[in-house]
Enzyme design. Structure first.
Site, PDB file in Angstrom:
ATOM      1  N   ALA A  21       2.524  -8.839   1.402  1.00 32.32           N
ATOM      2  CA  ALA A  21       1.716  -8.239   0.336  1.00 32.32           C
ATOM      3  C   ALA A  21       2.523  -8.241  -0.959  1.00 32.32           C
ATOM      4  CB  ALA A  21       1.302  -6.810   0.691  1.00 32.32           C
ATOM      5  N   PHE A  22       1.856  -8.025  -2.078  1.00 29.84           N
ATOM      6  CA  PHE A  22       2.531  -8.191  -3.373  1.00 29.84           C
ATOM      7  C   PHE A  22       3.642  -7.171  -3.606  1.00 29.84           C
ATOM      8  CE2 PHE A  22       1.655  -4.989  -6.625  1.00 29.84           C
ATOM      9  CZ  PHE A  22       0.626  -4.239  -6.080  1.00 29.84           C
ATOM     10  N   LYS A  23       3.619  -6.070  -2.865  1.00 27.83           N
ATOM     11  CA  LYS A  23       4.653  -5.061  -3.048  1.00 27.83           C
ATOM     12  C   LYS A  23       6.053  -5.644  -2.863  1.00 27.83           C
ATOM     13  CE  LYS A  23       1.668  -1.533  -3.346  1.00 27.83           C
ATOM     14  NZ  LYS A  23       0.329  -2.071  -3.060  1.00 27.83           N
ATOM     15  N   ASP A  24       6.162  -6.708  -2.061  1.00 25.24           N
ATOM     16  CA  ASP A  24       7.479  -7.325  -1.836  1.00 25.24           C
ATOM     17  C   ASP A  24       8.120  -7.831  -3.128  1.00 25.24           C
ATOM     18  OD1 ASP A  24       7.734  -7.040   0.956  1.00 25.24           O
ATOM     19  OD2 ASP A  24       6.496  -8.814   1.330  1.00 25.24           O
ATOM     20  N   LEU A  64       9.660  -4.679  -4.482  1.00 21.38           N
ATOM     21  CA  LEU A  64      10.448  -3.822  -3.582  1.00 21.38           C
ATOM     22  C   LEU A  64      11.612  -4.533  -2.920  1.00 21.38           C
ATOM     23  CD1 LEU A  64       7.579  -1.633  -2.195  1.00 21.38           C
ATOM     24  CD2 LEU A  64       9.521  -0.886  -3.559  1.00 21.38           C
TER      25      LEU A  64
END
Ligand code: PLP
Length: 464
Positions: free
Chosen positions: A110-113, A116
């Site tokens: 997911a784009f959070k990577d 993060l």
């Protein structure tokens, strides 16, 4: 660059201090003191860079010289080395005027990577450099938790506790978080919804005594560094699709929950990127759609949808945007946020609302439209969207005029959300990493949605 708070009582502080402070100590959100504007010639030069080169150039406007260049380069390269695509965030074409920015090639799909994995490296760097302990505390609607845990699992000097709403994340999201066996990870499965989780951690961060006694650090998008890392891919995508760098306008359609990702797009626009419309896509939890259309920011009833990562009513980054759109007046923001706490509503009208509507378009995508979009894009373009990305595409189609170029953000891989894909009668192949999750043992603690109980549990974990 120095950082100040939207509520005016913090500042000016440096980049690493802003990163470590997370939520501003006056309860506001940290923002850069001024927004750098990138000249067209620089944009043209940047358009030839690789993703990691672009990260370094863009960060240089925000990091001061607090991190030696060579060390920052190593951190950035380590952060994106785990991505499965050489371009990190590649762009693919769906139709003549609609492109997808694929943000899901990181380790947790997911784009959070994108932000993060860098923040994980950066926390580890600061822990070593300053010899401090770092206890990360975060709330997740599903994707932030998995990504943040992946970024710091097993790292010395760092512990991480993540609150997720019990039974309100997808199966794969839950497994990604809870099958990690490292002792520096605690998953609290909270009775309540994401807004409850986020409110509780914001209260804990605002309790300065608790925050400092427990060395709390933030990974949610209340942390400005997360926004910063997300600004990069707006530039990167623009360079991929614009014919004339600096002249061609490009719309961005963004599946939105906490207003973090789309706020990064707003920052990119303020930095001089020729962004046309910022199209805000929501699901049934459409407080932000109503704000843009009517100027009223008022949480409604929480709804569970096919896109759980957007099941958010109170969008924490909204305060940052409000600060800018209302003329950068910290006293006014303090007053409005206090009023919001008491009355549960903020409204704007007149010139301010006109400004909002000039900058944003919005479309709330209901469940049936979300599923219909997944099905039609699969049939027409042979591309399988996840339900969040489908909201983005549906909003792009609803809000972009013919002949406008639009990039829609694909925020997750469909394998994370098979619950919705199945309902479209589509059978998908899981990537190996996701398949493997189903055989692993889970570790999590179920807990009441009560601030004191949660404070006690995390204190025991951090001190242990
Ligand atoms: C977090 C998330 C969103 C919403 O992003 P915000 O920054 O909270 O607006 C959208 N889609 C997916 C898949 C997410 O994980």
């Amino acid at each position: 660059m120095e950082y100040i708070s939207t509520r005016g009582k913090v500042g000016s502080i440096g980049f690493i201090d802003a990163f470590m402070m997370g939520l501003a100590n006056d309860g506001g959100l940290l923002i850069p003191k001024n927004i750098p504007v990138i000249p067209v010639e620089t944009l043209q030069a940047w358009s030839k860079l690789s993703y990691t080169e672009l990260v370094l150039e863009l960060f240089s406007y925000f990091t001061n010289d607090e991190i030696p260049k060579e060390e920052l380069k190593q951190l950035v390269e380590a952060s994106y080395s785990t991505f499965r695509h050489p371009e990190v965030t590649p762009v693919t074409k769906l139709s003549d005027d609609l492109y997808l920015l694929e943000l899901f090639h990181g380790p947790t799909f997911a784009f959070k990577d994108v932000a993060l994995q860098f923040m994980g490296q950066f926390y580890s760097y600061v822990a070593k450099k300053k010899g401090v302990r770092i206890n990360i505390l975060g709330a997740t609607s599903g994707d932030t938790g998995a990504s943040a845990i992946e970024g710091v699992r097993g790292k010395d000097g760092i512990k991480i506790c993540i609150l997720h709403p019990h039974g309100k994340v997808s199966k794969v999201q839950e497994l990604q978080m809870t099958t990690v066996q490292d002792d520096n990870v605690l998953n609290l499965s909270v009775d309540g919804n994401f807004d409850d989780c986020q409110r509780i951690i914001k209260e804990l961060f605002a309790d300065l005594e608790f925050k400092s006694a427990n060395d709390l650090a933030a990974i949610n998008s209340i942390n400005f560094v997360r926004i910063l890392a997300q600004i990069v891919y707006y530039f990167y995508a623009y360079f991929k699709v614009a014919d004339n760098i600096g002249t061609t306008k490009v719309n961005f359609s963004v599946p939105t929950g906490n207003f973090g990702d789309i706020f990064a797009g707003y920052m990119a626009k303020r930095m001089g990127l020729p962004v046309g419309k910022l199209i805000l896509a929501t699901n049934e939890n459409n407080i932000l759609e109503r704000f843009i259309k009517e100027g009223v920011y008022m949480p409604g009833d929480f709804r569970m949808t096919y896109s759980p990562s957007m099941d958010i009513q109170v969008a924490s980054n909204f305060e940052r945007y409000l600060y800018y759109v209302l003329g950068e007046d910290p006293e006014l923001i303090t007053k409005l946020m206090e009023q919001f706490k008491v009355e549960g509503e903020i409204s704007i009208d007149g010139e301010a609302l006109a400004k909002v509507q000039a900058e944003f378009a919005a479309h709330g995508v209901l469940g049936a439209e979300c599923l219909a979009t997944i099905s039609s894009v699969k049939t027409d373009a042979n591309y399988l969207l996840d339900p969040h990305s489908a909201c983005g595409v549906a909003a792009a189609k609803a809000c972009a005029a013919p002949n406008e170029l639009t990039v829609s953000l694909a925020t997750a891989h469909p394998a994370k959300f098979n619950e919705a894909i199945e309902l479209c009668g589509i059978e998908q192949q899981y990537p190996e990493q996701i398949k493997a999750l189903f055989d692993k043992e889970q570790r999590q603690t179920r807990i009441a949605g009560d601030k004191d109980a949660i404070a006690k549990a995390i204190e025991v974990f951090y001190k242990g």
